[in-house]
Write a protein that holds these residues in place. Sequence first.
Motif, mmCIF file in Angstrom:
data_model
loop_
_atom_site.group_PDB
_atom_site.id
_atom_site.type_symbol
_atom_site.label_atom_id
_atom_site.label_comp_id
_atom_site.label_asym_id
_atom_site.label_seq_id
_atom_site.Cartn_x
_atom_site.Cartn_y
_atom_site.Cartn_z
ATOM 1 N N ASP A 29 0.840 -1.191 0.000
ATOM 2 C CA ASP A 29 0.000 0.000 0.000
ATOM 3 C C ASP A 29 0.879 1.247 0.000
ATOM 4 N N MET A 30 1.281 1.670 -1.181
ATOM 5 C CA MET A 30 2.161 2.822 -1.310
ATOM 6 C C MET A 30 1.468 4.117 -0.926
ATOM 7 N N GLN A 31 0.143 4.135 -0.960
ATOM 8 C CA GLN A 31 -0.600 5.345 -0.612
ATOM 9 C C GLN A 31 -0.472 5.690 0.869
ATOM 10 N N THR A 32 -0.098 4.717 1.709
ATOM 11 C CA THR A 32 0.049 5.007 3.127
ATOM 12 C C THR A 32 1.354 5.738 3.436
ATOM 13 N N PHE A 33 2.236 5.849 2.460
ATOM 14 C CA PHE A 33 3.487 6.590 2.625
ATOM 15 C C PHE A 33 3.788 7.309 1.317
ATOM 16 N N PRO A 34 2.949 8.307 0.974
ATOM 17 C CA PRO A 34 3.085 8.941 -0.336
ATOM 18 C C PRO A 34 4.381 9.719 -0.540
ATOM 19 N N GLU A 35 5.046 10.099 0.535
ATOM 20 C CA GLU A 35 6.298 10.845 0.398
ATOM 21 C C GLU A 35 7.451 9.954 -0.034
ATOM 22 N N ALA A 36 7.352 8.678 0.196
ATOM 23 C CA ALA A 36 8.457 7.750 -0.057
ATOM 24 C C ALA A 36 8.579 7.392 -1.536
ATOM 25 N N ASN A 37 9.783 6.996 -1.899
ATOM 26 C CA ASN A 37 10.050 6.440 -3.224
ATOM 27 C C ASN A 37 10.134 4.924 -3.064
ATOM 28 N N PHE A 38 9.477 4.196 -3.957
ATOM 29 C CA PHE A 38 9.406 2.737 -3.892
ATOM 30 C C PHE A 38 10.162 2.138 -5.066
ATOM 31 N N VAL A 145 1.894 -3.829 4.942
ATOM 32 C CA VAL A 145 1.657 -2.841 5.999
ATOM 33 C C VAL A 145 2.934 -2.104 6.419
ATOM 34 N N PHE A 146 4.079 -2.591 5.973
ATOM 35 C CA PHE A 146 5.354 -1.987 6.354
ATOM 36 C C PHE A 146 5.396 -0.476 6.086
ATOM 37 N N PRO A 147 4.994 0.009 4.896
ATOM 38 C CA PRO A 147 5.092 1.455 4.647
ATOM 39 C C PRO A 147 4.285 2.294 5.637
ATOM 40 N N LYS A 148 3.119 1.837 6.030
ATOM 41 C CA LYS A 148 2.287 2.616 6.956
ATOM 42 C C LYS A 148 2.974 2.748 8.315
ATOM 43 N N ILE A 149 3.512 1.651 8.808
ATOM 44 C CA ILE A 149 4.197 1.683 10.098
ATOM 45 C C ILE A 149 5.447 2.551 10.004
ATOM 46 N N LEU A 150 6.214 2.397 8.935
ATOM 47 C CA LEU A 150 7.438 3.167 8.764
ATOM 48 C C LEU A 150 7.145 4.659 8.632
ATOM 49 N N ARG A 151 6.060 5.007 7.992
ATOM 50 C CA ARG A 151 5.717 6.429 7.856
ATOM 51 C C ARG A 151 5.501 7.059 9.226
#
Length: 168
Positions: A29-38, A145-151
């Motif tokens: 779910d990249m939308q949970t961390f929109p600032e990040a580059n994937f 779920v990793f991106p959401k937690i990391l954000r």
Amino acid sequence: ITTVFTMSPSGLFAPPFLLFSGQRLTGIDMQTFPEANFCISENGWMNGDTFLEFIVCFDHFLITNGIQKPVLMFIDGHKSHVKLPAAEYCWDNKIVLYCLPSNATHVMQPCDVGLFGPMKHYWDEEVDTWHRNPENFSRQITKGVFPKILRNVWEKVKEIPSLSWNTF
């Protein structure tokens, strides 16, 4: 999953770079961390190609924020970073790479204490909070779920008022 965090001596953070294993970014779910580059690589580790992708993203950040070049970037001297295409891109775009010795992070890399220490603390807090949610009880943290937690961790670390070069 490999994560790359970049900050300036003044405490300005570039968008995080998240590198996942696999062929596609499915189920994340990249939308949970929109600032990040994937990005993806076969095993989720940095290599010459993905390091070049990181550098291009970093250069975009510099341009978008009107940061004057040349810039000096300190990096871990791991062999995955030191490839000709990335070096040429940096040369052409006035990004000066300074490779610190590998396996000397405790001595040569102040971000290990000033940035990653607090980050590990906040990561533990966020994982604990995530696991306390009854829906997540006994579930593992997945790539999804990793991106959401990391954000959440990233937002907390960015708010540390003394997190600048002066603290190192």
